[in-house]
Design a protein around this motif. Structure first.
Motif, PDB file in Angstrom:
ATOM      1  N   ASP A 153       0.917  -0.972  -0.128  1.00 24.85           N
ATOM      2  CA  ASP A 153      -0.015  -0.108  -0.076  1.00 24.85           C
ATOM      3  C   ASP A 153       0.816   1.414   0.152  1.00 24.85           C
ATOM      4  N   GLY A 154       2.050   1.033  -0.264  1.00 29.04           N
ATOM      5  CA  GLY A 154       3.021   2.223  -0.276  1.00 29.04           C
ATOM      6  C   GLY A 154       3.075   2.840  -1.663  1.00 29.04           C
ATOM      7  N   LEU A 155       3.993   3.804  -1.813  1.00 27.28           N
ATOM      8  CA  LEU A 155       4.092   4.649  -2.798  1.00 27.28           C
ATOM      9  C   LEU A 155       4.965   3.964  -4.176  1.00 27.28           C
ATOM     10  N   PHE A 207      18.392   7.681  -2.884  1.00 27.16           N
ATOM     11  CA  PHE A 207      17.969   6.259  -3.278  1.00 27.16           C
ATOM     12  C   PHE A 207      18.595   5.007  -2.386  1.00 27.16           C
ATOM     13  N   SER A 208      19.619   5.145  -2.416  1.00 23.51           N
ATOM     14  CA  SER A 208      20.620   3.941  -1.703  1.00 23.51           C
ATOM     15  C   SER A 208      20.072   4.028  -0.176  1.00 23.51           C
ATOM     16  N   ASN A 209      19.837   4.968   0.324  1.00 22.97           N
ATOM     17  CA  ASN A 209      19.518   5.124   1.676  1.00 22.97           C
ATOM     18  C   ASN A 209      17.942   4.852   1.901  1.00 22.97           C
ATOM     19  N   ILE A 210      17.002   5.116   0.997  1.00 25.70           N
ATOM     20  CA  ILE A 210      15.799   4.754   1.185  1.00 25.70           C
ATOM     21  C   ILE A 210      15.226   3.306   0.533  1.00 25.70           C
ATOM     22  N   PHE A 211      15.793   2.948  -0.243  1.00 29.06           N
ATOM     23  CA  PHE A 211      15.453   1.572  -1.273  1.00 29.06           C
ATOM     24  C   PHE A 211      16.563   0.684  -1.087  1.00 29.06           C
ATOM     25  N   ARG A 261       0.153  10.702   3.098  1.00 32.18           N
ATOM     26  CA  ARG A 261       1.108  10.010   4.059  1.00 32.18           C
ATOM     27  C   ARG A 261       2.584  10.304   3.624  1.00 32.18           C
ATOM     28  N   VAL A 262       2.731  10.793   2.239  1.00 28.66           N
ATOM     29  CA  VAL A 262       4.046  11.362   2.042  1.00 28.66           C
ATOM     30  C   VAL A 262       4.242  12.535   2.445  1.00 28.66           C
ATOM     31  N   GLN A 263       3.272  13.531   2.462  1.00 28.10           N
ATOM     32  CA  GLN A 263       3.367  15.021   2.938  1.00 28.10           C
ATOM     33  C   GLN A 263       3.581  14.914   4.492  1.00 28.10           C
ATOM     34  N   GLU A 264       2.812  14.289   5.216  1.00 26.86           N
ATOM     35  CA  GLU A 264       3.172  14.345   6.656  1.00 26.86           C
ATOM     36  C   GLU A 264       2.867  13.241   7.583  1.00 26.86           C
ATOM     37  N   GLY A 265       3.160  12.063   6.935  1.00 23.65           N
ATOM     38  CA  GLY A 265       2.765  10.625   7.660  1.00 23.65           C
ATOM     39  C   GLY A 265       3.964   9.685   7.661  1.00 23.65           C
ATOM     40  N   ASP A 266       3.594   8.380   7.471  1.00 19.89           N
ATOM     41  CA  ASP A 266       4.748   7.468   7.677  1.00 19.89           C
ATOM     42  C   ASP A 266       5.598   7.349   6.415  1.00 19.89           C
ATOM     43  N   LEU A 267       5.075   8.129   5.099  1.00 19.75           N
ATOM     44  CA  LEU A 267       6.046   8.060   4.027  1.00 19.75           C
ATOM     45  C   LEU A 267       6.618   9.287   3.829  1.00 19.75           C
ATOM     46  N   ASP A 268       6.954   9.986   4.884  1.00 19.76           N
ATOM     47  CA  ASP A 268       7.615  11.345   4.909  1.00 19.76           C
ATOM     48  C   ASP A 268       8.969  11.104   4.250  1.00 19.76           C
ATOM     49  N   HIS A 269       9.569   9.997   4.469  1.00 18.56           N
ATOM     50  CA  HIS A 269      10.876   9.917   3.661  1.00 18.56           C
ATOM     51  C   HIS A 269      10.825  10.012   2.135  1.00 18.56           C
ATOM     52  N   ILE A 284      12.946  12.483  -1.341  1.00 21.13           N
ATOM     53  CA  ILE A 284      13.365  12.149  -2.492  1.00 21.13           C
ATOM     54  C   ILE A 284      12.794  12.767  -3.602  1.00 21.13           C
ATOM     55  N   ILE A 285      11.389  12.992  -3.403  1.00 25.01           N
ATOM     56  CA  ILE A 285      10.528  13.657  -4.286  1.00 25.01           C
ATOM     57  C   ILE A 285      10.940  15.162  -4.401  1.00 25.01           C
ATOM     58  N   GLU A 286      11.166  15.730  -3.351  1.00 23.41           N
ATOM     59  CA  GLU A 286      11.681  17.218  -3.498  1.00 23.41           C
ATOM     60  C   GLU A 286      13.119  17.412  -4.226  1.00 23.41           C
ATOM     61  N   ALA A 287      13.984  16.338  -3.923  1.00 23.68           N
ATOM     62  CA  ALA A 287      15.164  16.322  -4.399  1.00 23.68           C
ATOM     63  C   ALA A 287      15.065  16.063  -6.113  1.00 23.68           C
TER      64      ALA A 287
END
Length: 508
Positions: free
Chosen positions: A261-263, A326-330, A462-470, A474-477
């Motif tokens: 259910d993630g992005l 990428f290497s830190n998140i995935f 969830r990306v903006q202010e929840g558990d997917l904020d990490h 990477i999206i802003e970068a």
């Protein structure tokens, strides 16, 4: 009958090679027409003509040549040159009336020839009335500025003028030897100008934008850039309405929820009709392999071609500028490697040059994450062979590969290498099996993010202010990379010129 000399052929081969490097190449550069008048056991008689002036010289293998040979040559040529190091020159040339010297000094003699054959302030033309270069060739454009992206936008704003857009399209058509009628030129120019105005409105309206609006604006701005690219091409669309008709079939892309259910596991696929396939076709991609039907669920992807879809995670893996994030998140493998010339595996510099230009160079493909195997390297495009891993002190994994290229050309001209102000050169794995252009990969990722912004608010929140904020990091970068790189790449594609934008005073 004189005894045969088994070393004579080898000596003459060396002499011909060095004559080409040290005499013939220099003569041709200065528009002299050189010719080997004859060969003899000890060397060559060479003539050169330019603008009605003619000179002859001799080139011998060694300064230690019989005095009788020297005197015989002195009666035939203006200057005698020897190859290699001088050895007892005065002894061997006793009584010789013509100048004798090393072939390494030929350039000084050539300077005198050039001076005496000049026509006033002008050098003689190679052929009367024939230009030295093709005047219609579009030269690379160098932009030096304290703010390179502003210099790029200045050129893009110029093309928002219909008049200047038309001049640019005419120049491209002349360079590609395409005849465009006035009505087509006008419709193309209007379309390019309007599309670039839209792109500017979307890209440069930063003030007061929310995170969500920024994603949407960059996607639709990139679409407008792609419209301008298709219209500016001499063989491309004739009017903006032609491209607009393709968009009636939609974006030409689709999304399907992934296994979680993630992005990152949301799937993006390609279709045969709509904006994206029309653009892909215009840049030469074979879109006939795109699937005809649109999967509705993840389990339906099993019947779709393997290369027709990929996850958002894989799209992030295709953006070299995001390597550290990428290497830190995935934990997935990157879809790019950094190519570096392999100093140890290639022939080093030779003082005497090569008898034959190389057609193969060895290159290191560097994976800084250490997650790729040699089987992954085999998937990268280009004339790559002899893949093998080599040890390195610099971390990651290093793969040595052979790259085939035309003789006299450089290895990177045979690879589709991505250049960036944020990252060293990168070789990127194509998406959908055939799309290797960086700007197109970026647009597909922007599309995927725009879909989440518009239709998946629960995930986006969830990306903006929840558990997917990490993922927000990477999206802003990524959005920052898009804002800097895509305008430059689209400017190059619209104008048909290579663009190099650098800080003033930088070393490049």
């Amino acid at each position: 009958m004189q005894p045969s000399d088994p070393g004579q052929k080898a000596r003459m081969d060396i002499l011909r090679r060095d004559a080409e490097l040290k005499i013939f190449e220099k003569l041709r550069t200065h528009h002299w027409t050189p010719k080997v008048e004859r060969e003899f056991p000890d060397g060559l008689i060479i003539s050169a003509e330019r603008g009605g002036h003619r000179h002859t010289v001799a080139l011998i293998y060694s300064s230690a040549t019989d005095n009788k040979v020297y005197k015989s040559l002195a009666a035939e040529v203006e200057h005698i040159f020897f190859n290699g190091q001088p050895y007892l020159v005065e002894q061997f040339t006793h009584g010789v009336t013509k100048p004798v010297g090393s072939v390494d000094d030929f350039h000084e003699v050539l300077l005198e020839w050039n001076k005496t054959s000049a026509e006033g302030k002008f050098a003689p033309d190679e052929e009367k009335g024939s230009p030295a270069t093709e005047p219609t060739i579009l030269r690379p454009r160098l932009l030096l500025s304290d703010d390179p992206i502003e210099a790029i936008w200045l050129r893009l704003r110029q093309l928002q003028s219909v008049t200047l857009a038309r001049k640019m399209i005419e120049a491209r058509a002349r360079a590609e030897h395409v005849e465009l009628y006035a009505d087509i030129l006008n419709s193309k120019a209007q379309g390019v100008a309007y599309a670039l105005r839209n792109a500017s409105d979307y890209f440069q309206s930063r003030n007061g934008q929310t995170f969500s609006q920024r994603v949407l604006n960059l996607y639709y701005g990139s679409m407008s850039f792609a419209f301008a690219e298709m219209l500016a091409a001499p063989h491309g669309a004739k009017a903006l309405s032609d491209i607009e008709n393709s968009t009636k079939a939609g974006h030409g892309l689709y999304s399907v929820d992934g296994t979680s259910d993630g992005l990152e596991q949301i799937v993006v696929g390609v279709l045969p009709a709509g904006f994206f396939p029309a653009w892909a076709k215009s840049i030469g991609a074979p879109i006939t392999q795109f699937p005809k039907s649109k999967p509705r669920r993840f389990d339906e992807l099993a019947s779709a071609p393997a290369h027709s879809w990929l996850t958002i995670e894989a799209l992030f893996a295709s953006i070299p500028e995001l390597a550290d994030l990428f290497s830190n998140i995935f934990v997935a493998k990157p879809r790019w490697v950094m190519p570096v010339y392999d100093q140890t595996a290639n022939q080093g510099f030779s003082l005497f040059g090569q008898s034959k230009p190389s057609c193969r160079s060895y290159v290191l493909l560097v994976d800084g994450t250490g997650r790729l195997a040699k089987e992954d390297i085999a998937l990268f495009p280009g004339p790559i062979s002899e893949i093998g891993e080599v040890a390195s002190e610099h971390g990651g994994r290093h793969f040595r590969v052979a790259v085939e290229h035309p003789a006299g050309k450089l290895w990177w001209e045979s690879l589709d290498v991505h250049h960036s102000p944020f990252q060293q050169d990168a070789l990127v794995l194509p998406i959908f099996g055939v799309i290797g252009e960086y700007r197109a990969i970026s647009v597909v990722l922007l599309y995927a993010l725009s879909i989440i912004v518009r239709y998946r608010p629960s995930v986006w929140r969830r990306v903006q202010e929840g558990d997917l904020d990490h993922m927000r990091v990477i999206i802003e970068a990524f959005l920052a990379v898009v804002e800097r790189i895509l305008p430059e790449q689209f400017l190059a594609k619209v104008t048909g010129q290579r663009i190099v934008a650098k800080h003033a005073g930088s070393f490049f």
